[in-house]
Design a protein around this motif. Structure first.
Motif, PDB file in Angstrom:
ATOM      1  N   SER A  45       0.825  -1.210   0.000  1.00  0.00           N
ATOM      2  CA  SER A  45       0.000   0.000   0.000  1.00  0.00           C
ATOM      3  C   SER A  45       0.858   1.258   0.000  1.00  0.00           C
ATOM      4  N   TRP A  86      -0.259   4.225   0.842  1.00  0.00           N
ATOM      5  CA  TRP A  86      -0.610   5.069   2.000  1.00  0.00           C
ATOM      6  C   TRP A  86       0.432   4.895   3.103  1.00  0.00           C
ATOM      7  N   THR A 128      -9.297   2.233  -0.501  1.00  0.00           N
ATOM      8  CA  THR A 128      -9.151   3.390  -1.388  1.00  0.00           C
ATOM      9  C   THR A 128      -9.919   4.587  -0.833  1.00  0.00           C
ATOM     10  N   VAL A 148      -5.880  -2.977  -6.176  1.00  0.00           N
ATOM     11  CA  VAL A 148      -5.763  -1.543  -6.459  1.00  0.00           C
ATOM     12  C   VAL A 148      -4.466  -1.271  -7.216  1.00  0.00           C
ATOM     13  N   ALA A 190      -2.061   2.210  -8.534  1.00  0.00           N
ATOM     14  CA  ALA A 190      -1.877   3.669  -8.525  1.00  0.00           C
ATOM     15  C   ALA A 190      -1.150   4.042  -9.807  1.00  0.00           C
ATOM     16  N   LEU A 241      -6.061   6.236  -8.505  1.00  0.00           N
ATOM     17  CA  LEU A 241      -6.242   4.886  -7.963  1.00  0.00           C
ATOM     18  C   LEU A 241      -7.350   4.194  -8.745  1.00  0.00           C
ATOM     19  N   GLY A 258      -9.309   0.449  -8.922  1.00  0.00           N
ATOM     20  CA  GLY A 258      -9.423  -0.813  -8.185  1.00  0.00           C
ATOM     21  C   GLY A 258     -10.492  -1.726  -8.745  1.00  0.00           C
ATOM     22  N   ARG A 304       0.814  -0.810  -6.265  1.00  0.00           N
ATOM     23  CA  ARG A 304      -0.303  -1.771  -6.364  1.00  0.00           C
ATOM     24  C   ARG A 304      -0.394  -2.505  -5.039  1.00  0.00           C
TER      25      ARG A 304
END
Ligand SMILES: Cc1cc2nc3c(=O)[nH]c(=O)nc-3n(C[C@H](O)[C@H](O)[C@H](O)COP(=O)(O)OP(=O)(O)OC[C@H]3O[C@@H](n4cnc5c(N)ncnc54)[C@H](O)[C@@H]3O)c2cc1C
Ligand code: FES
Length: 508
Positions: A9, A11, A71, A250, A252, A286, A288, A323
């Motif tokens: 991730s 984030w 997300t 997901v 990006a 993003l 997904g 991803r």
């Protein structure tokens, strides 16, 4: 396919939470909250505000669960259609559901304001759109149902996406944020004044009683009340049979496409979802989707490939910068389960959010706070885990459990490869059949790690997940590292290591 980044991730690259101590010895609080995701942290925050001493007990780190993999579309439009909610729970039930979700958006906005959280919280519209002319009627049906439920939904053909679309449900004043910036700043308000966050403290046993007791290997917490805020409750619970685990993927992307900020979902099954985000040091798109049942896709990399191909067909993809995937639990009927755990007196649960845990976690935190404080809450019956299943849900309930039984029996009869020699470096496979199956993983140095493939939760056979390098259980979503350590899901124990006779492993 282009070389994709390693899964993980984005984030989590942006922000860190200061380390919290592990639970050791005995601690007493009013409410023990198992799980440091958005549900547990929001509940802890609200309960502390209401005057309770709380302890959040997290197996890994705060945000290590799905909240770090989301997300973060914040919307009152659920991923179950409102016309389905109406048919399962009646018009009043659908109205209550919509009201609870709308309140959740406002409550999140309120917390952002109160704590002055810098998390890119932004109001954006939702577009539930379709590329298929035949799905326009479904969209119109959902608009009608959403409007009856009290949402300000409208039909539009002005969908600001760079590919051909046929029509959309448009809903203004929804929101998005950076989930971990939000989570960590709410979590920062919890420790102190008799309240705690414990990390690296996995709860292995929860005892209902007066007081309740939750135990890790090295410590225990006694409390009047326990909340299981663990995405799905740990251990054996009736609700295990009412939720089904799915993995969602997901990517990006860097793109020059000009798309206004918004939450975009299509009507495919499983659906695709799209939003902009500031993460990984840049503004990325993003994208997904490609959900599948956990442990029931033999080639998990194929989901990333499909997502990449989808992205290429729909956007000008300059680069894939990230991803990842994560796990959701779909309820057997249309709504989440939030409330007293069936059969318990002081232990509460919150699960079955599907893909809408940002608002549901807030609904759950407020509902559980009210129940614990003895205050009335208009949504208590609607979301009660003890609710009598309406007829419509019985079909999904039976289908999911037949699927679990098929996996339970079928996976015992089949192996993925015949010999250890067939296992490539960095991969795992099930070897053998019937009662002699082994989950074998060959690490990067070539060494084989051999485990019993029998999941310690309810004895289903785990499957290798090549994309995430984990053993995943097809029945209730238990997941383990290649060497058998628990990662997530209801199992209370790791996979058991096994010894194999030398002539068998010599084939390696
Ligand atoms: C790819 C993806 C995209 C998504 N997109 C959206 C979206 O756009 N909008 C939306 O609303 N929702 C979305 N969701 C769903 C949403 O992210 C989740 O529903 C939500 O984050 C769940 O939060 P939680 O706190 O309940 O669970 P989690 O964040 O998983 O937290 C549970 C915590 O409990 C801990 N834990 C588990 N067992 C134990 C134990 N025995 N002892 C101690 N700790 C334990 C875990 O380590 C974890 O940290 C998405 C999910 C995925 C996977
Ligand atoms: S998670 Fe339930 S049997 Fe594996």
């Amino acid at each position: 396919m282009t070389n994709l980044p390693k899964p993980g991730s984005l984030w989590r690259q942006d922000v860190e939470f200061p380390p919290m101590p592990a639970l050791q010895g005995a601690v007493h609080v009013d409410v023990a909250i198992v799980g440091g995701g958005i549900t547990g942290i929001t509940a802890a925050y609200l309960l502390k505000q209401a005057g309770k001493r709380v302890a959040v007990i997290e197996a890994h780190r705060v945000g290590a669960g799905v909240t770090g993999e989301t997300t973060a579309h914040i919307s009152a439009l659920l991923d179950t259609r409102y016309y389905n909610i109406e048919s399962d729970f009646g018009k009043d039930g659908a109205k209550l559901a919509a009201q609870s979700q709308n309140e959740a958006i406002e409550q999140i906005a309120h917390i952002v304001r109160d704590l002055q959280i810098e998390c890119d919280f932004t109001r954006v519209p939702v577009y539930l759109y379709t590329e298929q002319p035949q799905a326009v009627d479904e969209i119109k049906q959902e608009i009608e149902a959403a409007r009856r439920a009290g949402l300000n939904a409208a039909y539009t053909e002005q969908i600001p996406l760079p590919f051909s679309t046929k029509g959309a449900l448009w809903l203004p004043d929804q929101a998005q944020f950076h989930p971990l910036r939000y989570l960590f700043q709410v979590a920062a308000a919890i420790p102190g004044g008799g309240s705690h966050i414990f990390e690296h403290s996995r709860i292995q046993d929860i005892q209902d009683g007066s007081p309740c007791q939750v135990k890790t290997e090295e410590g225990s917490v006694t409390a009047d009340t326990v909340i299981m805020a663990t995405n799905v409750p740990p251990g054996l619970h009736v609700v295990d049979t009412e939720v089904a685990p799915y993995r969602s993927y997901v990517m990006a992307l860097r793109t020059d496409d000009i798309i206004p900020e918004g939450l975009y979902w299509d009507t495919e099954d499983p659906y695709h979802y799209i939003r902009w985000a500031n993460t990984g040091g840049e503004r990325v798109l993003l994208v997904g989707g490609y959900d599948h049942k956990v442990g029931q896709n033999d080639d998990t990399e194929s989901a990333y490939r499909a997502l990449y191909e989808y992205a290429q067909r729909h956007f000008q993809v300059n680069a894939v910068v990230g991803r990842w995937s994560g796990q959701t639990y779909e309820p057997a009927d249309s709504l989440a389960y939030i409330g007293l755990s069936p059969g318990a007196e002081h232990v509460y649960l919150a699960t079955g959010y599907g893909g809408l845990g940002m608002t549901y976690s807030n609904v759950a935190a407020r509902l559980l706070t009210d129940l614990i404080m003895g205050r009335p809450n208009p949504y208590a019956d609607l979301y009660s885990p003890a609710r009598i299943k309406p007829l419509a849900s019985a079909v999904d309930f039976v289908r999911e459990n037949v699927n679990v039984m098929k996996r339970f029996v079928g996976d015992r009869l089949s192996s993925e490869v015949d010999s250890f020699a067939d296992i490539p470096t960095g991969e795992g496979r099930i070897v053998g059949s019937a009662n002699a199956q082994i989950a074998a993983y060959r690490d990067e140095s070539g060494e084989l790690h051999m485990l019993s493939p029998v999941c310690p939760h309810m004895k289903c056979i785990v499957q290798w997940n090549s994309a995430e390098k984990s053993w995943d259980c097809p029945c209730h979503g238990g997941r383990f590292t290649p060497t058998g350590d628990w990662i997530e899901g209801p199992p209370a124990h790791n996979l058991t290591p096994v010894q194999v006779k030398s002539e068998q492993s010599d084939q390696s």
